[in-house]
Structures are given as C-alpha cells and as structure tokens.
Design a protein around this motif. Structure first.
Motif, PDB file in Angstrom:
ATOM      1  N   GLY A 133      25.941  43.867  33.248  1.00 15.77           N
ATOM      2  CA  GLY A 133      25.316  42.438  33.137  1.00 15.77           C
ATOM      3  C   GLY A 133      26.672  41.952  32.382  1.00 15.77           C
ATOM      4  N   THR A 134      27.479  41.816  32.015  1.00 16.33           N
ATOM      5  CA  THR A 134      29.136  41.235  31.758  1.00 16.33           C
ATOM      6  C   THR A 134      29.155  39.512  33.124  1.00 16.33           C
ATOM      7  OG1 THR A 134      29.504  43.030  31.526  1.00 16.33           O
ATOM      8  CG2 THR A 134      31.561  41.067  31.708  1.00 16.33           C
ATOM      9  N   PRO A 135      29.980  38.797  31.317  1.00 18.41           N
ATOM     10  CA  PRO A 135      29.183  37.354  32.505  1.00 18.41           C
ATOM     11  C   PRO A 135      30.067  37.545  34.282  1.00 18.41           C
ATOM     12  CG  PRO A 135      29.437  37.195  30.086  1.00 18.41           C
ATOM     13  CD  PRO A 135      29.527  38.625  30.512  1.00 18.41           C
ATOM     14  N   SER A 136      29.383  37.270  35.087  1.00 20.28           N
ATOM     15  CA  SER A 136      29.978  36.618  36.117  1.00 20.28           C
ATOM     16  C   SER A 136      30.604  35.919  35.901  1.00 20.28           C
ATOM     17  CB  SER A 136      28.598  36.184  37.065  1.00 20.28           C
ATOM     18  OG  SER A 136      29.060  34.437  36.664  1.00 20.28           O
ATOM     19  N   SER A 137      31.768  35.162  35.163  1.00 17.64           N
ATOM     20  CA  SER A 137      32.764  34.538  35.162  1.00 17.64           C
ATOM     21  C   SER A 137      33.914  36.170  34.739  1.00 17.64           C
ATOM     22  CB  SER A 137      32.984  33.195  34.511  1.00 17.64           C
ATOM     23  OG  SER A 137      32.477  33.812  32.982  1.00 17.64           O
ATOM     24  N   VAL A 138      33.355  36.210  33.589  1.00 20.00           N
ATOM     25  CA  VAL A 138      34.684  37.234  33.164  1.00 20.00           C
ATOM     26  C   VAL A 138      34.590  38.589  34.148  1.00 20.00           C
ATOM     27  CG1 VAL A 138      34.704  39.540  31.820  1.00 20.00           C
ATOM     28  CG2 VAL A 138      33.781  37.360  31.022  1.00 20.00           C
ATOM     29  N   VAL A 139      33.878  38.918  35.733  1.00 19.04           N
ATOM     30  CA  VAL A 139      33.439  39.341  35.989  1.00 19.04           C
ATOM     31  C   VAL A 139      34.623  38.922  37.175  1.00 19.04           C
ATOM     32  CG1 VAL A 139      32.334  41.164  38.104  1.00 19.04           C
ATOM     33  CG2 VAL A 139      31.555  41.278  35.450  1.00 19.04           C
ATOM     34  N   ALA A 140      34.479  38.307  37.648  1.00 19.63           N
ATOM     35  CA  ALA A 140      35.235  37.388  38.712  1.00 19.63           C
ATOM     36  C   ALA A 140      37.175  37.069  38.173  1.00 19.63           C
ATOM     37  CB  ALA A 140      34.736  36.146  39.150  1.00 19.63           C
ATOM     38  N   LYS A 141      36.695  36.945  37.174  1.00 16.46           N
ATOM     39  CA  LYS A 141      38.514  37.292  37.094  1.00 16.46           C
ATOM     40  C   LYS A 141      38.835  38.517  37.372  1.00 16.46           C
ATOM     41  CE  LYS A 141      38.507  32.957  33.551  1.00 16.46           C
ATOM     42  NZ  LYS A 141      38.450  32.783  32.569  1.00 16.46           N
ATOM     43  N   ALA A 142      38.197  39.755  36.595  1.00 16.45           N
ATOM     44  CA  ALA A 142      38.846  40.689  36.564  1.00 16.45           C
ATOM     45  C   ALA A 142      38.684  41.572  37.903  1.00 16.45           C
ATOM     46  CB  ALA A 142      38.255  41.879  35.586  1.00 16.45           C
ATOM     47  N   ALA A 150      41.062  53.053  38.000  1.00 21.27           N
ATOM     48  CA  ALA A 150      39.883  52.783  36.786  1.00 21.27           C
ATOM     49  C   ALA A 150      39.355  51.512  36.720  1.00 21.27           C
ATOM     50  CB  ALA A 150      40.610  53.812  35.636  1.00 21.27           C
ATOM     51  N   ALA A 151      40.549  50.246  36.497  1.00 21.76           N
ATOM     52  CA  ALA A 151      40.480  49.318  36.269  1.00 21.76           C
ATOM     53  C   ALA A 151      39.269  48.014  37.035  1.00 21.76           C
ATOM     54  CB  ALA A 151      41.533  48.796  36.694  1.00 21.76           C
ATOM     55  N   TYR A 152      39.219  48.804  38.928  1.00 26.36           N
ATOM     56  CA  TYR A 152      38.878  48.158  39.354  1.00 26.36           C
ATOM     57  C   TYR A 152      37.242  49.075  39.428  1.00 26.36           C
ATOM     58  CZ  TYR A 152      35.754  46.716  43.914  1.00 26.36           C
ATOM     59  OH  TYR A 152      34.824  46.817  44.551  1.00 26.36           O
ATOM     60  N   SER A 153      37.374  49.907  39.366  1.00 30.95           N
ATOM     61  CA  SER A 153      35.529  50.441  38.874  1.00 30.95           C
ATOM     62  C   SER A 153      34.942  50.622  37.188  1.00 30.95           C
ATOM     63  CB  SER A 153      35.756  52.199  38.791  1.00 30.95           C
ATOM     64  OG  SER A 153      36.476  52.853  39.472  1.00 30.95           O
ATOM     65  N   LEU A 154      35.365  49.577  37.215  1.00 27.67           N
ATOM     66  CA  LEU A 154      35.412  49.569  34.882  1.00 27.67           C
ATOM     67  C   LEU A 154      35.249  48.147  35.517  1.00 27.67           C
ATOM     68  CD1 LEU A 154      35.174  49.251  32.405  1.00 27.67           C
ATOM     69  CD2 LEU A 154      37.429  48.319  32.107  1.00 27.67           C
ATOM     70  N   THR A 155      35.506  47.358  36.381  1.00 26.15           N
ATOM     71  CA  THR A 155      35.153  46.205  36.672  1.00 26.15           C
ATOM     72  C   THR A 155      33.769  46.305  37.512  1.00 26.15           C
ATOM     73  OG1 THR A 155      37.589  45.453  36.923  1.00 26.15           O
ATOM     74  CG2 THR A 155      35.143  44.238  38.028  1.00 26.15           C
ATOM     75  N   VAL A 156      33.059  46.978  38.413  1.00 29.12           N
ATOM     76  CA  VAL A 156      32.109  46.813  38.502  1.00 29.12           C
ATOM     77  C   VAL A 156      30.987  47.272  38.168  1.00 29.12           C
ATOM     78  CG1 VAL A 156      30.962  48.177  40.591  1.00 29.12           C
ATOM     79  CG2 VAL A 156      33.272  47.638  40.940  1.00 29.12           C
TER      80      VAL A 156
END
Length: 450
Positions: free
Chosen positions: A320-329, A308-314
């Motif tokens: 369009g969530t900021p790439s820096s946030v997506v990278a940390k997640a 669920a956590a990984y799928s939410l990140t994808v």
C-alpha cells in the motif's frame, strides 16, 4: 571487474596452459621461488588444497558454533591482497608442468574471480590443465563452477547434465578423493540446490529436488514448500552472515518465496500482510550489503541488486505504499535494467561508468522506499539483530536421511531417462542419448518433452 594487470596475467596463464612442453631447470626453479614466497596462511591453504582436504574452499567462520573476531575475515580479502602473487604462482606452476599446484591455485582463487566476472578464463585454464594432466584431481567446486557459468550464460542443458551427474554418482568427479561422507553429501547438496534453480527457471518447481513425494520438513515449516524454501534461505543467510555476497545471494530467494506465498491461494488472508513485511525485510537486507559508493564487482552481483530492488518495489506496491512513490521506484528499476543490458555487452573499459550509474539508481530506489540501515550489534555481520532469531530452529538432517533422498533421486532420474530414451532417435541402435532428467540430448533430437 578486475584490473588490466590481472587480466593480462590470466591471459599469460592461458597461453602457457595451451602449450604442453617439457619444463627447463630454470622454469622449475622459478616455480619453487614463486611458491615459497607465499605467506604462511596461503601456503597452508595451498597444501590443504593439494591434499584434497575439502571439496569447497572453506571460510574461517564456516562450520563453527562459536565465531571469533579473527574468524570474521573472508577468503576474498586474502585473495584480493595477494591475487597477483597467486596468479604468478599459477603461471609458474603451469610452465613448470606442476599441474597439481596449478589446479590447487585455481581452486583457491576460483570464488574470488567468479565474483569479478573472470570465471570463463579461469575455467579455460582448468580444462586445458585437465586435458594435459588427466590424472590430476580437479576440485568439485570447479566442476560446479562450470555448471554455474553455463547456467548464467543460458546453457541450461550443459549445466543440468553436470549437476545431475554429480548427484547421481554421489559426487564422484575424476580422481578426486573424498575424506568423509559428509563432504560427498555436501557436493550432492550443492548440486541439488543449483539444479533446482535451473528447474525453477524452466517452470519445473515440483521437480526441483526429486519427485513430489520427498519430505521437505527438515527445512522447518512443513505447511507449504514455499515456506520451507524461505526458511532454508533465511538459515543460509544467518549461517553465512559474515560474507556480504552470500547474504546478497540468499535474501532475495527468501523474499521471493515469501512474496510468492503471499499471492498463493494457500496463504490465509489474515497473514498476508505479515509475509509481505518479511519479504520487504529480506529484500532490504540485500540492498544494504553494499554501502553507498562501494564498488560492485560483477555482473551477477549487479543483477542480484537489480532483482532485490525491483522485488522490493513490487512488495511495497502490495503493502500500500503511495502509487507515486512506487511509480518512481519502478521507473528507476527500468533504467537500471537498461543500463544492466548495456553493461552486459560493454567492453571492460566502459563497465566502471555503467556500474556507477546502476548503483546510483539502486541508491535512488533505496531512498524512495526508505531502506534505512538496521541495528546490528555484531561487527562483521551483514544482517540485523532482529533477523538472527533462528537459534531454536532445528534441522532434522542426517547423512542417512540425505542418502535416502539421493536414492530416490537416482531412481527417479533413471526412470525418467528410460522413458525419454524410448522416444529418442538413435535409441534403436542401443545408444543411450538422453542424458539428464530433463530429457535433453547431445547430438540428436528427442521426441519427448520434459
């Protein structure tokens, strides 16, 4: 994870099940005392289990149009409180050669122990009891549990064989007696569901039910099978909203179907954002089924949180969530995966600390992606108020219609097995070795790829 005391008692039960000796008068008396010490609710459940009242142990809230506050308690709570007592009854009944009671206790504690990673030992006890007492019924829930355990351990051939047999033989298993055709259909339906998971893993999505011409419109949206599956998963969530594990199990399925559909060529560009938002909601609901710091009890539950956590990140990436946030997640999810691998291979005494590290990282993902608590006016429910909008959704399901689908499966199953058997070594001697719809075999190699 269960306590060492529970593990020791299960080992005692396993040792007792390996023996097949006549019981003494003292052992029978001990059994009677243990059984009679159960509270009224457990005693009633045990009696219903022995009478084969249901193929799956029901929760109080199941199969009810109106659910009261008392109905929102779960069987897992009862099992958790009285587990040692139930296992004491199990041991005493095994020693006293009371196989009917023993297998009924196994039936009652099965689901709880599955979610604490103890199914393997419990199923060993079940098999030994069945070996020594073949005329004692074994609940369909336990047969399907064996298939689930095979599935989780990668033994897909064995799992698929069990499930196909249940589907093909109308749920028949040993000397279990069904009290209604709806119970028989329920066992077939659950078998179809779990078998579909296997076929999806193997890339056989089109075979996940039977043949491609099956009408799935009874699930709701008939425009695409992924949308039908997403709707079915959502309905499963709403109808099981009072048990966190059921919610956690089903919402990632809904989210995955919606996410997959948003990437498909069939998805209209104008609706892509809407499906991504629905997927985000589903994955978020799954992550909120556990409060921060609350114990996660099994490998499968941890894996589902990771998924669920990984799928939410994808999903956030494509929203369009900021790439820096997506990278940390993403980095946090990768750490979770590494810890999960260690957890899966760790000794029992080390699992608690690894579990704690995993849940902390999942909490970090929730914080990064702003997974906030939702409005929920119904006590005991694990879904938001806005998610319950399925009251007007009708399911065009009848036993006659389901039987028609099962007949198609049986025809398709037989046809495929006949085809694979013609290319199977040993078939020339008249022995049918290909035993499932995937053309898998026992003790031989098959020249046909499913």
């Amino acid at each position: 994870m269960v306590s060492l005391e529970v593990g020791d008692l299960l080992e005692d039960c396993l040792r007792a099940a390996r023996l097949s000796t006549h019981s003494t008068e003292a052992e029978r008396l001990d059994f009677c005392l243990c059984r009679d010490s159960l509270c009224a609710e457990l005693a009633s459940l045990l009696q219903d289990s022995m009478e084969m009242k249901w193929p799956f142990v029901p929760e109080k809230w199941q199969y009810k149009q109106s659910v009261s506050a008392d109905d929102k308690t779960n069987l897992s709570d009862l099992n958790s409180t009285h587990l040692m007592q139930l296992l004491a009854v199990l041991k005493a009944s095994i020693v006293a050669q009371e196989a009917g009671t023993a297998l009924s206790v196994v039936f009652l504690v099965d689901r709880f122990l599955y979610w604490t990673d103890e199914s393997s030992r419990l199923l060993k006890i079940t098999k030994l009891l069945h070996k020594h007492h073949p005329d004692t019924p074994v609940a369909p829930q336990l047969v399907i549990r064996q298939a689930r355990v095979y599935l989780n351990s990668g033994k897909l051939q064995k799992a698929e064989y069990i499930l196909s047999s249940l589907i093909n033989n109308s749920g028949s298993t040993g000397c279990w007696v069904y009290h209604s055709e709806s119970d028989r259909a329920l066992v077939q339906a659950v078998s179809v569901q779990v078998r579909g998971m296997i076929l999806r893993m193997l890339g056989h999505w089109s075979l996940s039910l039977t043949s491609p011409d099956i009408d799935l419109s009874l699930l709701g949206d008939r425009s695409h099978r992924l949308l039908s599956a997403a709707q079915a998963a959502k309905m499963a969530v709403v109808y099981s909203q009072y048990t966190s594990l059921y919610v956690l199990t089903n919402v990632p399925t809904q989210g995955t179907c919606l996410l997959s559909y948003s990437f498909s060529v069939e998805c209209p560009a104008t609706q892509r954002q809407s499906f991504l938002l629905q997927a985000r909601e589903a994955f978020s609901i799954g992550l909120l089924t556990k409060a921060e710091g609350e114990l996660v009890t099994s490998k499968q539950e941890l894996h589902t949180f990771l998924k669920a956590a990984y799928s939410l990140t994808v999903t956030h990436k494509w929203l369009g969530t900021p790439s820096s946030v997506v990278a940390k997640a993403t980095e946090a999810c990768q750490k979770v995966l590494a810890h999960f691998y260690d957890y899966s291979n760790a000794e029992t005494q080390h699992k608690d600390s690894l579990c704690g590290e995993i849940t902390q990282l999942v909490a970090q993902v929730k914080l990064l992606l702003r997974v906030d608590p939702f409005n929920n006016s119904e006590k005991g429910s694990f879904i938001p108020d806005s998610y319950r909008n399925i009251e007007d959704t009708s399911v065009d399901f009848t036993l006659e219609g389901f039987a028609k689908v099962m007949r198609k499966f049986q025809k398709y199953h037989a046809s495929l097995c006949d085809t694979t058997n013609t290319n199977c070594k040993g078939a020339k001697e008249g022995v049918t070795l290909c035993i499932t719809a995937l053309g898998t075999t026992i003790g031989t190699e098959c020249g046909t790829e499913a």
